[in-house]
Design an enzyme around this catalytic site. Structure first.
Site, PDB file in Angstrom:
ATOM      1  N   SER A 241       5.530   4.874   8.823  1.00  0.00           N
ATOM      2  CA  SER A 241       4.924   4.651   7.516  1.00  0.00           C
ATOM      3  C   SER A 241       5.894   5.084   6.429  1.00  0.00           C
ATOM      4  CB  SER A 241       3.618   5.441   7.376  1.00  0.00           C
ATOM      5  OG  SER A 241       3.174   5.415   6.037  1.00  0.00           O
TER       6      SER A 241
ATOM      7  N   ASN B  40       5.022   5.873   3.443  1.00  0.00           N
ATOM      8  CA  ASN B  40       4.242   6.497   2.373  1.00  0.00           C
ATOM      9  C   ASN B  40       4.026   7.993   2.533  1.00  0.00           C
ATOM     10  OD1 ASN B  40       3.850   3.944   1.093  1.00  0.00           O
ATOM     11  ND2 ASN B  40       2.375   3.465   2.699  1.00  0.00           N
ATOM     12  N   THR B  41       4.586   8.579   3.561  1.00  0.00           N
ATOM     13  CA  THR B  41       4.601  10.035   3.703  1.00  0.00           C
ATOM     14  C   THR B  41       6.049  10.461   3.677  1.00  0.00           C
ATOM     15  OG1 THR B  41       2.548  10.087   4.987  1.00  0.00           O
ATOM     16  CG2 THR B  41       4.029  11.976   5.206  1.00  0.00           C
TER      17      THR B  41
ATOM     18  N   ASN C  10       5.934  -1.883  11.466  1.00  0.00           N
ATOM     19  CA  ASN C  10       5.132  -1.418  10.352  1.00  0.00           C
ATOM     20  C   ASN C  10       5.534  -2.184   9.088  1.00  0.00           C
ATOM     21  OD1 ASN C  10       3.413   0.264   8.744  1.00  0.00           O
ATOM     22  ND2 ASN C  10       3.838   1.994  10.081  1.00  0.00           N
TER      23      ASN C  10
ATOM     24  N   LYS D 218       5.306   2.997  17.224  1.00  0.00           N
ATOM     25  CA  LYS D 218       5.358   2.002  16.153  1.00  0.00           C
ATOM     26  C   LYS D 218       6.559   2.273  15.268  1.00  0.00           C
ATOM     27  CE  LYS D 218       2.387  -0.472  12.913  1.00  0.00           C
ATOM     28  NZ  LYS D 218       0.996  -0.596  12.409  1.00  0.00           N
TER      29      LYS D 218
ATOM     30  N   PHE E 286      -1.614   8.155   4.403  1.00  0.00           N
ATOM     31  CA  PHE E 286      -2.409   8.719   5.507  1.00  0.00           C
ATOM     32  C   PHE E 286      -3.696   9.382   5.011  1.00  0.00           C
ATOM     33  CE2 PHE E 286       1.137   9.440   8.930  1.00  0.00           C
ATOM     34  CZ  PHE E 286       1.188   8.081   9.143  1.00  0.00           C
TER      35      PHE E 286
ATOM     36  N   ASN F  86       0.836  -1.196   0.000  1.00  0.00           N
ATOM     37  CA  ASN F  86       0.000   0.000   0.000  1.00  0.00           C
ATOM     38  C   ASN F  86       0.871   1.245   0.000  1.00  0.00           C
ATOM     39  OD1 ASN F  86      -0.362   1.878   2.533  1.00  0.00           O
ATOM     40  ND2 ASN F  86       0.131  -0.165   3.351  1.00  0.00           N
TER      41      ASN F  86
END
Length: 356
Positions: free
Chosen positions: A176, A178-179, A243, A214, A118, A114
Site C-alpha cells: 500500500s 498510503n502508510t 496493488n 501482495k 489502513f 485512494n
C-alpha cells in the site's frame, strides 16, 4: 439478471455517483447487508472450477481487498458470484486512517485514487465478524500494520495469529502506498524477516492456511527478482500482483494529481506486465493472482493468459456494479471454450510472451 433489475442497478449506481465516493461506498455496503444487491449465487462450470494453492474455487474471479475492509457484508458478497473474497486490510489496533477526503473517482479514466491509510476496526472486531462468516465461501484476510507501530513486521504476524483460525487464506500487504514507509518492507532482507514471522504464526494454527504476498506495480526488474526469490524461500503460497500505483501517466481527470494509490483501468497494462514478468521469474513454482484494471471477461482472460491462476477486481464495481461479476465469470467461460481450453489451468501463461 432481469431487465428490470438491471435498470434498478443502473439507477442506483447513478445516484451513488452523485454523492461523496466514501459515503457512496458505505451505502453500497449497507445495501449488501440488507440484501438489496444482485445475488446470482454460485457461478461455476467444469471450465471455471480451479485450484489455487490448495484452495478450491468455483470460479477464478475474486473480490480484491479494500472493498469490505471490516467484513461487514460477507453474506451478501458470498452470494454475488465471486469465486473467492478477500477482506481487510486489518491491523492489530483499530485506526481511523488518513483525513477525508481520501477517495476520489476519476470517471473519465474509469479509475479511482485512494489514500485511506489502513482505516479499519482492528483485529478484535475482525475476528468476531469472521467467526460467523459464511462457510460455503472461500474467504481470506489482508494483513496490515498500524501506522504508529514500533514493529510493523510483528503486526502482520499478530493479526495472522489472532484471525487465522477463521480464514481460508491470508495476504501480507506490504504494497500500500498510503502508510508511510510501508513499501520499504518489500526490500529483500526486511521482507524475508517479515514473511518468516507470518509463516511462523501461520504454522501455529490448528489448520495452517496459504499465505499470499501482495506486491506493488512500481517495482523494477531487480526488485521483482528479489521478491520472487524471497517468496519462494519463505514458503509463501503465491503472489498477488498488483496493488495500486503511484504512476499517473495518461490520466485525463482533473483529480489525477491527488495523492494516493491509483486503481482501475489505467493500471491494467502496467500490472499485467508485472504479472507476466513474475510468471517468468517464478516459472510455475508459485501461483499468481492478477489484480489491476480487471473490468471485463477479456481483461480477466488476458491476466490468466499472462500467468495468473485467478484474478481479483474492485474498482470496476464502482462503474459497473455487482452485476459485472457474473458477466465476467460467464464471459470467461465462453472465452476458454472458444479457444479450446478445458480449464482455467490449461490457459494460465499461454499468452505470457505478449506482455514481456
Amino acid at each position: 439478471m432481469t431487465a428490470a433489475a438491471a435498470r434498478i442497478e443502473r439507477a442506483g449506481l447513478a445516484l451513488l455517483r452523485r454523492v461523496d465516493p466514501e459515503t457512496a461506498h458505505g451505502l453500497a455496503l449497507t445495501a449488501l447487508r440488507a440484501g438489496l444487491t444482485p445475488a446470482p449465487g454460485l457461478i461455476s462450470s467444469d471450465r471455471l472450477r480451479t485450484q489455487v494453492a490448495g484452495l478450491h474455487l468455483p470460479n477464478p474471479v475474486g473480490l480484491a481487498a479494500g472493498f469490505d475492509k471490516n467484513a461487514e457484508a460477507l453474506l451478501g458478497l458470498s452470494r454475488a458470484g465471486f469465486g473467492f473474497l478477500e477482506v481487510g486490510a486489518t491491523t492489530p489496533l483499530a485506526q481511523p486512517g488518513n483525513p477525508r477526503p481520501r477517495l476520489f473517482r476519476l470517471t473519465r479514466d474509469r479509475a479511482a485514487i485512494n489514500r485511506f491509510g489502513f482505516n479499519n476496526d482492528g483485529m478484535e472486531a475482525m475476528a468476531e465478524r469472521l467467526s460467523t462468516r459464511p462457510r460455503d465461501a472461500v474467504i481470506g484476510l489482508n494483513l496490515g500494520a498500524n501506522k504508529d507501530s514500533a514493529d510493523r513486521a510483528a503486526d502482520f504476524a499478530q493479526v495472522m495469529a489472532h484471525c487465522g483460525r477463521h480464514l481460508d487464506f491470508a495476504t501480507v500487504n506490504v504494497s500500500s502506498p498510503n502508510t508511510e514507509k510501508l513499501r520499504d518492507l518489500q526490500g529483500k532482507d526486511a521482507l524475508a524477516a517479515l514473511l518468516g514471522g507470518v509463516i511462523e504464526a501461520r504454522n501455529g494454527l490448528a489448520k495452517p492456511i496459504p499465505v499470499f504476498l501482495k506486491i506493488a506495480p512500481d517495482l523494477d526488474a531487480g526488485a521483482l527478482k528479489d521478491i520472487s526469490e524471497v517468496a519462494i524461500a519463505a514458503g509463501v503460497a503465491g503472489i498477488i500482483a498488483t496493488n495500486t500505483t503511484l504512476d499517473r501517466t495518461g490520466l485525463t481527470s482533473s483529480l489525477a494529481s491527488e495523492a494516493g494509490g491509483l486503481s482501475g483501468q489505467p493500471l491494467f497494462e502496467r500490472s499485467t506486465h508485472v504479472l507476466a514478468r513474475l510468471s517468468l521469474l517464478t516459472d510455475g513454482r508459485l501461483p499468481l493472482i492478477g489484480v489491476g484494471g480487471v473490468g471485463s471477461a477479456e481483461q480477466a482472460y488476458a491476466k490468466i493468459r499472462a500467468g495468473a491462476s485467478a484474478v481479483q477486481l474492485y474498482t470496476a464495481l464502482v462503474y459497473g456494479g455487482l452485476s459485472l461479476l457474473p458477466e465476467i465469470a460467464r464471459g470467461l467461460d465462453r472465452l476458454l471454450a472458444r479457444d479450446g481450453f478445458g480449464s482455467v489451468a490449461e490457459a494460465v501463461g499461454t499468452g505470457r510472451k505478449d506482455w514481456l
